[in-house]
Design an enzyme around this catalytic site. Structure first.
Site, PDB file in Angstrom:
ATOM      1  N   ASP A 179       0.832  -1.208   0.000  1.00 43.20           N
ATOM      2  CA  ASP A 179       0.000   0.000   0.000  1.00 43.20           C
ATOM      3  C   ASP A 179       0.861   1.251   0.000  1.00 43.20           C
ATOM      4  O   ASP A 179       2.088   1.178   0.012  1.00 43.20           O
ATOM      5  CB  ASP A 179      -0.966  -0.010   1.201  1.00 43.20           C
ATOM      6  CG  ASP A 179      -0.234  -0.017   2.535  1.00 43.20           C
ATOM      7  OD1 ASP A 179       0.790  -0.709   2.625  1.00 43.20           O
ATOM      8  OD2 ASP A 179      -0.682   0.657   3.465  1.00 43.20           O
TER       9      ASP A 179
ATOM     10  N   HIS B 198       1.092  -8.649  -4.151  1.00 40.19           N
ATOM     11  CA  HIS B 198       0.143  -7.589  -3.786  1.00 40.19           C
ATOM     12  C   HIS B 198       0.979  -6.360  -3.490  1.00 40.19           C
ATOM     13  O   HIS B 198       1.289  -6.062  -2.341  1.00 40.19           O
ATOM     14  CB  HIS B 198      -0.669  -8.015  -2.562  1.00 40.19           C
ATOM     15  CG  HIS B 198      -1.745  -7.052  -2.221  1.00 40.19           C
ATOM     16  ND1 HIS B 198      -3.011  -7.091  -2.774  1.00 40.19           N
ATOM     17  CD2 HIS B 198      -1.753  -5.992  -1.368  1.00 40.19           C
ATOM     18  CE1 HIS B 198      -3.745  -6.109  -2.267  1.00 40.19           C
ATOM     19  NE2 HIS B 198      -3.002  -5.428  -1.415  1.00 40.19           N
TER      20      HIS B 198
ATOM     21  N   ASP C 237      -0.220 -17.085  -5.569  1.00 35.73           N
ATOM     22  CA  ASP C 237       0.517 -16.066  -6.320  1.00 35.73           C
ATOM     23  C   ASP C 237      -0.503 -15.311  -7.169  1.00 35.73           C
ATOM     24  O   ASP C 237      -0.583 -15.489  -8.387  1.00 35.73           O
ATOM     25  CB  ASP C 237       1.585 -16.704  -7.213  1.00 35.73           C
ATOM     26  CG  ASP C 237       2.402 -15.635  -7.946  1.00 35.73           C
ATOM     27  OD1 ASP C 237       3.090 -15.982  -8.917  1.00 35.73           O
ATOM     28  OD2 ASP C 237       2.326 -14.446  -7.542  1.00 35.73           O
TER      29      ASP C 237
ATOM     30  N   GLU D 196       1.625 -10.345  -0.202  1.00 35.61           N
ATOM     31  CA  GLU D 196       2.054  -8.947  -0.134  1.00 35.61           C
ATOM     32  C   GLU D 196       3.560  -8.875   0.170  1.00 35.61           C
ATOM     33  O   GLU D 196       4.217  -9.889   0.432  1.00 35.61           O
ATOM     34  CB  GLU D 196       1.237  -8.185   0.913  1.00 35.61           C
ATOM     35  CG  GLU D 196       1.446  -6.674   0.842  1.00 35.61           C
ATOM     36  CD  GLU D 196       0.324  -5.873   1.483  1.00 35.61           C
ATOM     37  OE1 GLU D 196      -0.570  -6.453   2.135  1.00 35.61           O
ATOM     38  OE2 GLU D 196       0.332  -4.638   1.317  1.00 35.61           O
TER      39      GLU D 196
HETATM   40  O1  G3I Z   1       1.319 -14.253  15.584  1.00 38.21           O
HETATM   41  C1  G3I Z   1       0.065 -14.951  15.527  1.00 38.21           C
HETATM   42  C2  G3I Z   1       0.322 -16.454  15.542  1.00 38.21           C
HETATM   43  O2  G3I Z   1       0.895 -16.837  16.786  1.00 38.21           O
HETATM   44  C3  G3I Z   1      -0.990 -17.192  15.339  1.00 38.21           C
HETATM   45  O3  G3I Z   1      -0.755 -18.580  15.261  1.00 38.21           O
HETATM   46  C4  G3I Z   1      -1.611 -16.683  14.030  1.00 38.21           C
HETATM   47  C5  G3I Z   1      -2.891 -17.348  13.719  1.00 38.21           C
HETATM   48  O4  G3I Z   1      -3.857 -16.935  14.648  1.00 38.21           O
HETATM   49  O5  G3I Z   1      -1.843 -15.265  14.088  1.00 38.21           O
HETATM   50  C6  G3I Z   1      -0.630 -14.559  14.234  1.00 38.21           C
HETATM   51  O6  G3I Z   1      -0.927 -13.181  14.288  1.00 38.21           O
HETATM   52  C7  G3I Z   1      -1.147 -12.614  13.004  1.00 38.21           C
HETATM   53  C8  G3I Z   1      -0.171 -11.445  12.835  1.00 38.21           C
HETATM   54  O7  G3I Z   1      -0.425 -10.763  11.603  1.00 38.21           O
HETATM   55  C9  G3I Z   1       1.273 -11.914  12.809  1.00 38.21           C
HETATM   56  O8  G3I Z   1       2.092 -10.721  12.779  1.00 38.21           O
HETATM   57  C10 G3I Z   1      -2.577 -12.115  12.925  1.00 38.21           C
HETATM   58  O9  G3I Z   1      -3.435 -13.255  12.867  1.00 38.21           O
HETATM   59  C11 G3I Z   1      -2.777 -11.288  11.668  1.00 38.21           C
HETATM   60  O10 G3I Z   1      -4.045 -10.689  11.662  1.00 38.21           O
HETATM   61  C12 G3I Z   1      -1.725 -10.184  11.563  1.00 38.21           C
HETATM   62  O11 G3I Z   1      -1.863  -9.586  10.307  1.00 38.21           O
HETATM   63  C13 G3I Z   1      -1.256  -8.293  10.145  1.00 38.21           C
HETATM   64  C14 G3I Z   1      -2.084  -7.624   9.048  1.00 38.21           C
HETATM   65  O12 G3I Z   1      -1.520  -6.364   8.712  1.00 38.21           O
HETATM   66  C15 G3I Z   1      -3.531  -7.441   9.458  1.00 38.21           C
HETATM   67  O13 G3I Z   1      -3.569  -6.647  10.609  1.00 38.21           O
HETATM   68  C16 G3I Z   1       0.204  -8.446   9.681  1.00 38.21           C
HETATM   69  O14 G3I Z   1       1.032  -8.868  10.749  1.00 38.21           O
HETATM   70  C17 G3I Z   1       0.727  -7.128   9.169  1.00 38.21           C
HETATM   71  O15 G3I Z   1       1.988  -7.350   8.531  1.00 38.21           O
HETATM   72  C18 G3I Z   1      -0.212  -6.512   8.144  1.00 38.21           C
HETATM   73  O16 G3I Z   1       0.292  -5.259   7.870  1.00 38.21           O
HETATM   74  C19 G3I Z   1      -0.219  -4.636   6.693  1.00 38.21           C
HETATM   75  C20 G3I Z   1      -0.552  -3.213   7.097  1.00 38.21           C
HETATM   76  O17 G3I Z   1      -1.630  -3.232   8.004  1.00 38.21           O
HETATM   77  C21 G3I Z   1      -0.868  -2.359   5.877  1.00 38.21           C
HETATM   78  N1  G3I Z   1       0.256  -2.413   4.929  1.00 38.21           N
HETATM   79  C22 G3I Z   1       0.451  -3.791   4.457  1.00 38.21           C
HETATM   80  C23 G3I Z   1       0.875  -4.657   5.622  1.00 38.21           C
HETATM   81  C24 G3I Z   1       1.215  -6.054   5.174  1.00 38.21           C
HETATM   82  O18 G3I Z   1       0.082  -6.788   4.819  1.00 38.21           O
HETATM   83  O1  9MR Z   2      -3.747  -3.238  -0.217  1.00 39.19           O
HETATM   84  C1  9MR Z   2      -4.121  -3.412   1.156  1.00 39.19           C
HETATM   85  C2  9MR Z   2      -3.002  -4.165   1.877  1.00 39.19           C
HETATM   86  O2  9MR Z   2      -1.843  -3.336   1.932  1.00 39.19           O
HETATM   87  C3  9MR Z   2      -3.449  -4.531   3.291  1.00 39.19           C
HETATM   88  O3  9MR Z   2      -2.472  -5.377   3.893  1.00 39.19           O
HETATM   89  C4  9MR Z   2      -4.786  -5.265   3.241  1.00 39.19           C
HETATM   90  C5  9MR Z   2      -5.305  -5.609   4.629  1.00 39.19           C
HETATM   91  O4  9MR Z   2      -5.440  -4.443   5.359  1.00 39.19           O
HETATM   92  O5  9MR Z   2      -5.772  -4.485   2.577  1.00 39.19           O
HETATM   93  C6  9MR Z   2      -5.414  -4.224   1.212  1.00 39.19           C
HETATM   94  O6  9MR Z   2      -6.428  -3.425   0.640  1.00 39.19           O
HETATM   95  C7  9MR Z   2      -7.578  -4.145   0.221  1.00 39.19           C
HETATM   96  C8  9MR Z   2      -8.717  -3.910   1.188  1.00 39.19           C
HETATM   97  O7  9MR Z   2      -8.358  -4.451   2.456  1.00 39.19           O
HETATM   98  C9  9MR Z   2      -9.963  -4.566   0.659  1.00 39.19           C
HETATM   99  N1  9MR Z   2     -10.301  -4.045  -0.667  1.00 39.19           N
HETATM  100  C10 9MR Z   2      -9.225  -4.288  -1.627  1.00 39.19           C
HETATM  101  C11 9MR Z   2      -7.950  -3.628  -1.160  1.00 39.19           C
HETATM  102  C12 9MR Z   2      -6.806  -3.893  -2.129  1.00 39.19           C
HETATM  103  O8  9MR Z   2      -6.559  -5.275  -2.159  1.00 39.19           O
END
Ligand code: G3I
Ligand code: 9MR
Length: 585
Positions: free
Chosen positions: A188, A510, A556, A565
């Site tokens: 993003d 992504h 993929d 991502e």
């Molecule tokens: O660590 C636990 C693990 O112990 C457990 O077994 C597993 C299943 O329940 O969950 C794990 O936690 C997960 C965590 O990521 C690990 O860091 C959570 O379920 C999961 O919801 C969480 O997702 C995060 C995601 O945002 C949604 O909040 C990711 O860490 C995080 O990297 C991702 O960050 C996004 C930013 O918000 C927006 N930019 C993109 C970025 C990457 O996707």
């Molecule tokens: O592109 C966004 C990505 O960086 C985030 O990790 C993800 C979860 O927060 O959300 C993605 O954005 C999507 C949104 O959540 C749902 N509509 C489509 C967006 C692009 O894939």
């Protein structure tokens, strides 16, 4: 492809008694390379649980057989139950390019290319570091630095609005500030202090471990002409931005963001307003830790960055004091949206416990100032439970710092080291017992979650590297390499999870920036990886195979943000692992 080898591979399609086609996917191995004396293994898909051990040959590029052997008895993948055999070809040590052929009465399979070379990870390290340059906001990516991926500047962020959640008397709602520079967080276009802080911690700690190695690593970035290591020049681009996220009272805004995610459009086409939102305790402490660590690391480069050390030191102290006065302000996006407009629906990086951030910030402030008040506070914040470091729990970063700087706290540092080694032990044992990939990672369904290639696999490899540095026990270095083997192809999907590397690597990450290039994806990015939670299922056409196993829950497919991502906090663990291994040579 050599004719003899080509005929051999064609034979695969005819001889296979299984449903398999004769693709290199059926032999899973590190698709980037091995050092001559590195342990070398490959995992072979077999048809049935009772399959006899395969015969294995390794052919040179000229088609000569240079190695023969036999695979292990069949093992069952502990997650999917699929039958696999392992072959150890470590005795092949001559640099070159090879193919591995596995044969059984009804099955013949050829691998993707196998490379043996003295420094197989140096170029990968370079590209993983250059990924941060490609993530730069607010400046054009021009040749010769773009290396085939030029683009105009995106998001100057010189006209950023203070969101109502962050309003103060001095900066009321809709005050315009400049918060320019820094790296896009991920796929993003937003910038997040919490994730940026964790990333800078791993980044600068990796540098401190291998200064000599990184000092010679040329990245071909605009600052390469400066008398400072390219790696530190790249980090400074993001550190300077982080400093602009500190309000005049010392608190740090949680993130800089558009209200909702942009589409997959070119950064120059983005029109949404951008806001800084709510000052939080975790973000402020991550800023404090980052700036205190940076003040220490950049001290030798005052002549390049005049005044930075003093500025960063004061900002770190100011942030820590704000957090002490505001110890429990957390980012609860739904609650914030009930109170303020516009609603913000981008990434949260929400964290409802700041003890680990207090521990890290106090630790870094002590290492910078040697003020015993910070040391005593840090030791008081150390959590009882050992937890691997991630953006939401940075305690291990602090503990690693104490292990590496034990002066005056030797007993405490030893306790930290004992906890680290105890944490690693069961995984190292699994690599030798139940793993069909000879890996200390990926043998349990719980290992597969959002970003697991980094927060799970690479980070476990980094933990093994720290254990190796602290103990000198070769087993830890070997297991660090095994973690890298897993990410680079010896895994249930058969993917080499770094864009632009390996025979089978992600093509549709992504990643909005990758999407703007006809010759994409941008190279050197670590992909999140299989995720058994599959949070993106049903969104924008994301559909996983029915009953897919945890270790194969990967697509993929561009819309799959939960498995496909890229992020800055994932890439930092990739180069910290590859450089840590490469520097051992
Ligand atoms: O660590 C636990 C693990 O112990 C457990 O077994 C597993 C299943 O329940 O969950 C794990 O936690 C997960 C965590 O990521 C690990 O860091 C959570 O379920 C999961 O919801 C969480 O997702 C995060 C995601 O945002 C949604 O909040 C990711 O860490 C995080 O990297 C991702 O960050 C996004 C930013 O918000 C927006 N930019 C993109 C970025 C990457 O996707
Ligand atoms: O592109 C966004 C990505 O960086 C985030 O990790 C993800 C979860 O927060 O959300 C993605 O954005 C999507 C949104 O959540 C749902 N509509 C489509 C967006 C692009 O894939």
């Amino acid at each position: 492809m050599k004719k003899s080898y080509f005929l051999l591979v064609c034979a695969c399609a005819l001889l296979t008694g299984c449903k398999h086609t004769s693709s290199s996917l059926e032999i899973r191995l590190n698709q980037v390379g091995f050092r001559p004396l590195q342990e070398k293994t490959a995992t072979i898909d077999v048809c049935a649980a009772d399959a006899a051990p395969c015969s294995v040959s390794i052919l040179s590029a000229s088609g000569d057989t240079v190695w023969t052997g036999t695979a292990s008895p069949t093992m069952l993948n502990p997650i999917s139950g699929k039958p696999r055999q392992l072959v150890d070809f470590s005795t092949l040590t001559t640099p070159g390019t090879y193919h591995l052929i596995a044969s059984s009465p009804h099955h013949l399979t050829a691998s993707s290319p196998i490379t043996i070379s003295p420094r197989p990870y140096r170029f990968l390290t370079r590209q993983a570091l250059r990924a941060f340059y490609y993530q730069r906001t607010a400046m054009p990516i021009d040749e010769p630095y773009a290396e085939g991926y030029p683009r105009p500047a995106g998001h100057p962020d010189t006209l950023v609005l203070v969101h109502a959640s962050a309003a103060t008397a001095e900066r009321p709602e809709n005050t315009i500030i400049s918060s320019s520079g820094g790296w896009y967080d991920a796929g993003d276009y937003n910038k997040y202090v919490v994730n940026s802080g964790y990333t800078m911690g791993v980044f600068l700690m990796a540098y401190e471990q291998q200064r000599a190695y990184y000092d010679t690593l040329h990245l071909n970035i605009p600052e390469s002409t400066l008398p400072v290591p390219d790696m530190l020049a790249e980090a400074m681009y993001n550190i300077r931005w982080m400093m602009t996220m500190q309000d005049t009272d010392g608190g740090a805004y949680h993130k800089l963001t558009e209200p909702d995610f942009e589409g997959f459009i070119h950064p120059t086409e983005c029109q949404k307003p951008r806001y800084v939102v709510l000052k939080t305790t975790p973000a402020t402490l991550d800023l404090a830790a980052t700036l205190a660590l940076a003040a220490r690391i950049y001290a030798p480069y005052e002549h390049v960055y005049p005044g930075f050390v003093d500025e960063a030191t004061e900002a770190a102290k100011h942030a820590y004091e704000w957090a002490k006065a505001n110890p429990a302000i957390y980012y609860d996006q739904p609650a914030m949206n009930e109170q303020f407009t516009p609603a913000i629906t981008t990434g949260a990086y929400d964290d409802y416990d700041a003890q680990d951030e207090f521990y890290w910030a106090a630790t870094e402030l002590y290492l910078l100032t040697h003020d015993p008040v910070y040391r005593d506070e840090a030791l008081g914040y150390c959590p009882a439970q050992f937890t691997p470091a991630t953006w939401g729990n940075v305690a291990e970063l602090a503990s690693l710092e104490w292990m590496l700087h034990p002066a005056g706290v030797e007993a405490f540092a030893q306790e930290c080291q004992t906890a680290l080694l105890a944490h690693l032990q069961p995984y190292i044992e699994e690599a030798e017992s139940i793993s069909v990939h000879r890996s200390p990672y990926g043998n349990r369904a719980e290992d597969f979650f959002w970003g697991c290639n980094s927060e799970g696999c690479c980070w476990r490899g980094i933990e093994c590297l720290y254990a190796y540095r602290l103990t000198g026990n070769e087993l830890y270095r070997i297991n660090a390499e095994r973690c890298l083997n897993h990410v680079l192809g010896q895994n249930a999907t058969g993917y080499c999870f770094v864009t632009g590397f390996g025979a089978h690597s992600p093509q549709q990450p992504h990643h909005r920036l990758s999407n703007i290039y006809a010759n994409g994806p941008l190279p050197g990015f670590l992909i999140g990886g299989p995720n058994r939670e599959r949070q993106d299922e049903g969104i924008d056409g994301v559909q996983y195979p029915k009953n897919v196993s945890a270790d194969e829950s990967y697509l993929d497919f561009r819309p799959s943000y939960a498995t496909n991502e890229v992020t800055i906090n994932w890439n930092v663990t990739l180069f910290a692992l590859t450089a840590g291994l490469d520097a051992q040579q």
